[in-house]
Design an enzyme around this catalytic site. Sequence first.
Site, PDB file in Angstrom:
ATOM      1  N   GLU A  93     -62.600 -11.958 -52.071  1.00 34.07           N
ATOM      2  CA  GLU A  93     -62.975 -11.254 -50.850  1.00 34.07           C
ATOM      3  C   GLU A  93     -62.005 -11.607 -49.723  1.00 34.07           C
ATOM      4  OE1 GLU A  93     -67.141 -12.034 -50.054  1.00 34.07           O
ATOM      5  OE2 GLU A  93     -67.538 -12.333 -52.185  1.00 34.07           O
ATOM      6  N   GLU A 202     -70.489  -5.992 -43.326  1.00 32.98           N
ATOM      7  CA  GLU A 202     -71.664  -6.802 -43.638  1.00 32.98           C
ATOM      8  C   GLU A 202     -72.090  -7.545 -42.381  1.00 32.98           C
ATOM      9  OE1 GLU A 202     -72.967 -10.612 -46.475  1.00 32.98           O
ATOM     10  OE2 GLU A 202     -70.967  -9.733 -46.640  1.00 32.98           O
TER      11      GLU A 202
END
Length: 285
Positions: A93, A202
């Site tokens: 990520e 997010e």
Amino acid sequence: MAKDVLRASSISMYGKKRPRSIPNLNSINSPDTPNVLKGHQHAVAAAQDNKCYGTKASFNLWQPTIARSNDFSLSQFWVSAGSYSGNDLNTIEAGWQVYPAMYGDSNTRLFIYWTRDAYKSTGCYNLCSGFVQTNNQIAIGGTLSPDSTYGGTQYDFDIMAWKDPQSGNWWLQVGGNDVGYWPSTIFTSLQNSASSFEWGGEVFSPDAGQTSTQMGSGHFPNEGFAKASHIKNMLVVDSSNTLRSPSGVNLLATDSKCYNVQCGTSGNWGTYIYFGGPGKNPNCP
């Protein structure tokens, strides 16, 4: 305050801050996401694509408002293989985040993360065990600037992660510069190839559904360019080591009344998304 200055696709380093490992906070918005990851809200585009070896995208840079110091907001990609249900989810990520509890301020910062067991016990942020940095001119965890402004100038930067066919390691590139790599040996499922990709935003908050922590620009995707945050030129690395557009992109929003995502394609932007939102508002929750 010293900043790692980002303009267009170039990054310069002014200083590093010692990173801290905050485990088990990031997640992929998956049907089998475990309850321990509640509090995370997502607005992402997702693609299933077996035998792919990385992704590249251009990230619109913002500084979202964080309601509480232990909330965070981010924009990133996920490169993954395995599953939650099998406890063998592997992820790579990278993106930007605002996370006062980890960094001690509300600056927008470059971050990376990895796990090989569905966030159970392995993996962590930034320059912790696992990632090998080879370029000391880019500060992982460093502040990025300037931020985009609502209705004004927009700033984007490229991030890429891909598997080197010779060494098998997963390399990170930021703003066209190689930064370092995740050794293939730290992974299980990702030792071979990736099978799914996500791009988007997010928000984490213990008050998920009640928090006013912003995602992206803090505005919904239907507001469009220079108002909503975007990720453009979303690409995957195929088996011939060539960048191409992802196929079968699906949109996933945990609660579209709080944060949402829209997808499109164009000649200049390729496959892109607008995403984000203000969090708590008259329709959320």
